[in-house]
Design a protein around this motif. Sequence first.
Motif, mmCIF file in Angstrom:
data_model
loop_
_atom_site.group_PDB
_atom_site.id
_atom_site.type_symbol
_atom_site.label_atom_id
_atom_site.label_comp_id
_atom_site.label_asym_id
_atom_site.label_seq_id
_atom_site.Cartn_x
_atom_site.Cartn_y
_atom_site.Cartn_z
ATOM 1 N N PRO A 29 0.800 -1.237 0.000
ATOM 2 C CA PRO A 29 0.000 0.000 0.000
ATOM 3 C C PRO A 29 0.830 1.283 0.000
ATOM 4 C CG PRO A 29 -0.947 -1.582 1.514
ATOM 5 C CD PRO A 29 0.372 -2.154 1.057
ATOM 6 N N GLU A 30 2.021 1.245 0.540
ATOM 7 C CA GLU A 30 2.876 2.432 0.571
ATOM 8 C C GLU A 30 3.645 2.612 -0.738
ATOM 9 O OE1 GLU A 30 3.303 -0.176 2.889
ATOM 10 O OE2 GLU A 30 1.877 0.720 4.274
ATOM 11 N N ASN A 31 3.547 1.653 -1.657
ATOM 12 C CA ASN A 31 4.303 1.638 -2.912
ATOM 13 C C ASN A 31 5.804 1.677 -2.683
ATOM 14 O OD1 ASN A 31 2.196 1.422 -4.820
ATOM 15 N ND2 ASN A 31 1.730 3.588 -4.534
ATOM 16 N N SER A 32 6.239 1.125 -1.557
ATOM 17 C CA SER A 32 7.667 1.107 -1.256
ATOM 18 C C SER A 32 8.321 -0.204 -1.676
ATOM 19 C CB SER A 32 7.906 1.359 0.236
ATOM 20 O OG SER A 32 7.283 0.362 1.018
ATOM 21 N N VAL A 33 7.521 -1.252 -1.842
ATOM 22 C CA VAL A 33 8.025 -2.547 -2.297
ATOM 23 C C VAL A 33 7.064 -3.081 -3.348
ATOM 24 C CG1 VAL A 33 8.590 -4.928 -1.644
ATOM 25 C CG2 VAL A 33 9.096 -3.055 -0.066
ATOM 26 N N GLY A 34 7.617 -3.511 -4.473
ATOM 27 C CA GLY A 34 6.813 -4.102 -5.528
ATOM 28 C C GLY A 34 7.549 -5.269 -6.160
ATOM 29 N N VAL A 35 6.787 -6.243 -6.631
ATOM 30 C CA VAL A 35 7.369 -7.419 -7.284
ATOM 31 C C VAL A 35 6.560 -7.695 -8.544
ATOM 32 C CG1 VAL A 35 7.855 -9.896 -7.098
ATOM 33 C CG2 VAL A 35 8.216 -8.401 -5.123
ATOM 34 N N ALA A 36 7.255 -8.053 -9.618
ATOM 35 C CA ALA A 36 6.622 -8.415 -10.880
ATOM 36 C C ALA A 36 6.969 -9.862 -11.203
ATOM 37 C CB ALA A 36 7.094 -7.496 -11.997
ATOM 38 N N CYS A 37 5.943 -10.622 -11.614
ATOM 39 C CA CYS A 37 6.135 -12.010 -12.031
ATOM 40 C C CYS A 37 5.657 -12.182 -13.466
ATOM 41 C CB CYS A 37 5.336 -12.968 -11.140
ATOM 42 S SG CYS A 37 6.020 -13.199 -9.501
ATOM 43 N N ASN A 38 6.265 -13.113 -14.177
ATOM 44 C CA ASN A 38 5.792 -13.438 -15.516
ATOM 45 C C ASN A 38 4.676 -14.472 -15.423
ATOM 46 O OD1 ASN A 38 7.056 -15.932 -15.083
ATOM 47 N ND2 ASN A 38 8.732 -15.539 -16.507
ATOM 48 N N ARG A 39 4.211 -14.959 -16.541
ATOM 49 C CA ARG A 39 3.072 -15.887 -16.553
ATOM 50 C C ARG A 39 3.406 -17.220 -15.887
ATOM 51 N NH1 ARG A 39 3.272 -19.669 -21.291
ATOM 52 N NH2 ARG A 39 1.019 -19.943 -21.327
ATOM 53 N N ASP A 40 4.680 -17.540 -15.752
ATOM 54 C CA ASP A 40 5.088 -18.778 -15.086
ATOM 55 C C ASP A 40 5.280 -18.596 -13.591
ATOM 56 O OD1 ASP A 40 5.130 -20.175 -17.517
ATOM 57 O OD2 ASP A 40 7.182 -19.518 -17.925
ATOM 58 N N GLY A 41 5.049 -17.384 -13.090
ATOM 59 C CA GLY A 41 5.208 -17.118 -11.662
ATOM 60 C C GLY A 41 6.625 -16.808 -11.241
ATOM 61 N N GLU A 42 7.519 -16.647 -12.208
ATOM 62 C CA GLU A 42 8.909 -16.327 -11.897
ATOM 63 C C GLU A 42 9.051 -14.817 -11.701
ATOM 64 O OE1 GLU A 42 10.918 -17.800 -15.328
ATOM 65 O OE2 GLU A 42 10.772 -19.880 -14.682
ATOM 66 N N ILE A 43 9.833 -14.421 -10.717
ATOM 67 C CA ILE A 43 10.063 -12.999 -10.468
ATOM 68 C C ILE A 43 10.915 -12.435 -11.601
ATOM 69 C CG2 ILE A 43 11.167 -11.323 -8.944
ATOM 70 C CD1 ILE A 43 10.406 -13.176 -6.605
ATOM 71 N N VAL A 44 10.411 -11.358 -12.222
ATOM 72 C CA VAL A 44 11.126 -10.713 -13.319
ATOM 73 C C VAL A 44 11.461 -9.259 -13.010
ATOM 74 C CG1 VAL A 44 10.184 -12.260 -15.083
ATOM 75 C CG2 VAL A 44 8.963 -10.152 -14.518
ATOM 76 N N GLY A 45 11.021 -8.769 -11.865
ATOM 77 C CA GLY A 45 11.337 -7.401 -11.493
ATOM 78 C C GLY A 45 11.003 -7.126 -10.043
ATOM 79 N N MET A 46 11.698 -6.137 -9.487
ATOM 80 C CA MET A 46 11.458 -5.775 -8.102
ATOM 81 C C MET A 46 11.675 -4.268 -7.953
ATOM 82 S SD MET A 46 13.071 -7.531 -4.702
ATOM 83 C CE MET A 46 12.666 -9.136 -5.342
ATOM 84 N N HIS A 47 10.836 -3.667 -7.133
ATOM 85 C CA HIS A 47 10.915 -2.231 -6.855
ATOM 86 C C HIS A 47 11.056 -2.066 -5.350
ATOM 87 C CE1 HIS A 47 9.719 2.009 -6.820
ATOM 88 N NE2 HIS A 47 8.917 1.694 -5.822
ATOM 89 N N ILE A 48 12.121 -1.379 -4.926
ATOM 90 C CA ILE A 48 12.344 -1.118 -3.503
ATOM 91 C C ILE A 48 12.788 0.333 -3.370
ATOM 92 C CG2 ILE A 48 13.661 -1.733 -1.444
ATOM 93 C CD1 ILE A 48 14.098 -4.513 -2.728
#
Length: 117
Positions: A29-48
């Motif tokens: 909710p604070e937009n301080s941590v974010g994670v992106a996954c592809n269609r296979d559920g693998e992490i492809v990006g992170m925002h900190i």
Amino acid sequence: MTDVHDFDDFEDRSAEPDWRHMIYEVFNPENSVGVACNRDGEIVGMHITDDACENGETWLSTEIVRIARLAHLKSRVGLRAEMEYNGTRPYTIDSFDLPTEAAYRAMEMAEFGSAGS
């Protein structure tokens, strides 16, 4: 650039979704941590953010795992949407134990309360 779609966006079949390049993102909710996954559920990006790093290693690691778990689940909802879009029978989809969009939203509400992303 890869597009991020809401699951309800696929009612219009004139725009064929590019399932192989679909990315599913979740932010706290604070937009301080974010994670992106592809269609296979693998992490492809992170925002900190810098603010998130100031909360300490224990908090940050817990938050990353929490958000990554939700991003993975969101990608599984995307897989369900893909299978439904392609006409897979409901009992087959259910055999994969893929969460529905409503179930995912309930999990997100349980994690974030009313301030969900």
